[in-house]
Design a protein around this motif. Structure first.
Motif, PDB file in Angstrom:
ATOM      1  N   GLN A 289      19.758  37.544   0.037  1.00 26.13           N
ATOM      2  CA  GLN A 289      18.811  38.091  -0.327  1.00 26.13           C
ATOM      3  C   GLN A 289      19.018  39.463  -1.493  1.00 26.13           C
ATOM      4  O   GLN A 289      18.447  39.660  -2.514  1.00 26.13           O
ATOM      5  CB  GLN A 289      17.740  38.296   0.384  1.00 26.13           C
ATOM      6  N   SER A 335      14.636  29.794  -1.426  1.00 25.63           N
ATOM      7  CA  SER A 335      13.294  29.735  -1.559  1.00 25.63           C
ATOM      8  C   SER A 335      12.676  29.029  -0.215  1.00 25.63           C
ATOM      9  O   SER A 335      11.418  29.416   0.513  1.00 25.63           O
ATOM     10  CB  SER A 335      12.580  29.184  -2.707  1.00 25.63           C
ATOM     11  N   ASP A 343       8.499  36.039  -0.322  1.00 22.02           N
ATOM     12  CA  ASP A 343      10.072  35.920  -0.935  1.00 22.02           C
ATOM     13  C   ASP A 343       9.951  34.370  -1.428  1.00 22.02           C
ATOM     14  O   ASP A 343      10.745  34.144  -2.409  1.00 22.02           O
ATOM     15  CB  ASP A 343      10.765  36.195   0.080  1.00 22.02           C
ATOM     16  N   GLN A 344       9.232  33.534  -0.535  1.00 20.77           N
ATOM     17  CA  GLN A 344       9.438  32.073  -0.984  1.00 20.77           C
ATOM     18  C   GLN A 344       9.049  31.802  -2.422  1.00 20.77           C
ATOM     19  O   GLN A 344       9.693  31.096  -3.405  1.00 20.77           O
ATOM     20  CB  GLN A 344       8.662  31.272   0.000  1.00 20.77           C
ATOM     21  N   GLU A 345       7.835  32.309  -2.665  1.00 22.11           N
ATOM     22  CA  GLU A 345       7.266  32.437  -4.043  1.00 22.11           C
ATOM     23  C   GLU A 345       8.053  32.699  -5.087  1.00 22.11           C
ATOM     24  O   GLU A 345       8.224  32.277  -6.143  1.00 22.11           O
ATOM     25  CB  GLU A 345       5.835  32.651  -4.104  1.00 22.11           C
ATOM     26  N   TYR A 347      11.276  33.612  -5.375  1.00 17.83           N
ATOM     27  CA  TYR A 347      12.457  32.916  -5.726  1.00 17.83           C
ATOM     28  C   TYR A 347      12.305  31.545  -6.122  1.00 17.83           C
ATOM     29  O   TYR A 347      12.888  31.235  -7.219  1.00 17.83           O
ATOM     30  CB  TYR A 347      13.490  32.755  -4.521  1.00 17.83           C
ATOM     31  N   TYR A 348      11.103  31.053  -5.710  1.00 18.88           N
ATOM     32  CA  TYR A 348      11.033  29.525  -6.258  1.00 18.88           C
ATOM     33  C   TYR A 348      10.402  29.859  -7.652  1.00 18.88           C
ATOM     34  O   TYR A 348      10.905  28.933  -8.708  1.00 18.88           O
ATOM     35  CB  TYR A 348       9.800  29.094  -5.515  1.00 18.88           C
TER      36      TYR A 348
END
Length: 411
Positions: A289, A335, A343-345, A347-348
């Motif tokens: 990250q 993600s 963070d998921q959103e 990176y995605y």
């Protein structure tokens, strides 16, 4: 069995065979996010397949593989399948991913032909690139193509790679000094992180535990010594072979020894994301990250970096679409690993922006050349592969598209 029943049975078998032969994947709808990022994933996959329809009939010499398309040219320049040329595995890897993404058996047949011509490379010990050479071909052949007979070849390849590990240093030696006489002792480059996937795979499929341990130790040492305080990566580190001390920080393909070569940072992002996937050790996720966030902070609006971040202020400097493709693929995995939804959103969404940009007219080779992508830079500092199509840019691009497709199918 009566004649009518027998005929119906044969027709059924034929229909099943033809159906499998042409088992095209169901079309997938456009991918949209809450932030109104939309890409036509099916079109981008279809574009790749259309480009293969054009290029594959031209690439008939099994002793060579496509490496690049020069600026203003349209067809692949092919180079020999030689043990010192690191790019040989990417073309069969592209074909395996094309088969997986489309269901078209033609690409599986082509992938098998293109994979099995360099079985002898499993014994390469002269350099670290055996991972790049063997895993996209034989590894994907095993995982995607169901070619279980490739297992022993992959295990031998992993042991060949592991033979270059120096426990005094804690890393796998990348290049020989004969190949690169500038450096006299133990050389490790950031690219080497990608080759660890072969070791992890082998350790899970009957290989010795030492293969896993070597991969982890290499990742730990690189994490500690290969990155600057600002979380950017050097390209080449020269270590003392006996005591493991760092002797020099250099570059081979970046602008200068102290500059931030964009694809080097991309290798790090991909490498540490993969190491976390294989180990589930949170220290690797945290580091992935951190270096990813640094990479993202340096990007221009179109999400495709200049070939070196330290010359990006000059609009005349070339881009490197290959770095964008590498990171886009890594971000899709990342993600799914991070815990926080934001963070998921993040990176995605970044991955989708990269793929949308790469599939746009600015970077797409459709209608211009036989590749998937244009505007990659392999080694400007060495005077070659400047603003060209590169086979590994296409490989990581179609890998990213296939990963995104799998994510959408799960949804």
């Amino acid at each position: 069995m009566g004649s009518i029943t027998k005929s119906l049975f044969l027709i059924g078998v034929l229909a099943f065979t033809v159906g499998c032969k042409n088992s095209k994947k169901e079309p997938i709808s456009k991918v949209e996010t809450e932030n109104n990022i939309t890409i036509d994933l099916q079109k981008q996959i279809d574009d790749c397949e259309a480009q293969l329809e054009i290029s594959v009939p031209k690439l008939t010499d099994l002793t060579k593989h496509p490496r690049l398309i020069e600026t203003n040219e349209t067809e692949w320049k092919q180079v020999p399948n030689h043990k010192l040329i690191w790019t040989s595995g990417f073309y069969p890897g592209i074909l395996w991913y094309a088969y997986h993404a489309t269901g078209n058996e033609r690409w599986k047949e082509e992938a098998i032909k293109r994979t099995e011509v360099f079985e002898d490379f499993k014994n390469i010990t002269e350099h670290h690139d055996i991972g790049f050479m063997m895993f996209p071909a034989y590894g994907l052949g095993y995982e995607i193509g169901g070619k279980k007979e490739y297992k022993d070849i992959l295990l031998t390849s992993a042991n060949s790679l592991a033979s270059r590990f120096n426990p005094n240093v804690g890393t796998i030696r990348s290049w020989s000094n004969k190949m690169h006489p500038r450096w006299q002792q133990h050389i490790t480059i950031i690219d080497n992180m990608l080759n660890l996937e072969l070791l992890f795979w082998a350790a899970k499929h009957g290989g010795d535990q030492k293969l896993y341990d070597i991969a982890v130790t290499h990742a730990e040492t690189t994490m500690e010594k290969h990155f600057r305080p600002d979380l950017t990566s050097w390209h080449v580190l020269e270590y003392d072979s006996i005591n493991g001390n760092v002797l020099n920080h250099h570059t081979k393909q970046g602008y200068a020894d102290d500059s931030r070569w964009s694809r080097g940072q991309a290798w790090g992002v991909y490498g540490y994301t993969m190491v976390y996937k294989e180990t589930k050790d949170k220290k690797f996720l945290d580091f992935a990250q951190k270096i990813t966030d640094k990479y993202l902070s340096l990007l221009p609006e179109d999400m495709v970096p200049c070939w070196d971040f330290d010359v990006a202020h000059d609009p005349n400097e070339e881009k490197d679409a290959s770095a964008a493709a590498v990171v886009a693929s890594a971000l899709l995995d990342l993600s799914t690993f991070v815990e926080k939804k934001e963070d998921q959103e993040r990176y995605y969404n970044a991955a989708l922006k990269m793929l949308k940009s790469l599939g746009s007219d600015k970077y797409s080779a459709v209608g211009k050349a036989d590749a998937f992508l244009l505007h990659s830079t392999g080694a400007k500092s060495l005077g070659h592969e400047i603003d060209v199509a590169l086979i590994y840019a296409d490989y990581y691009y179609i890998e990213a598209l296939d990963r995104l497709r799998k994510m959408q199918e799960k949804k």
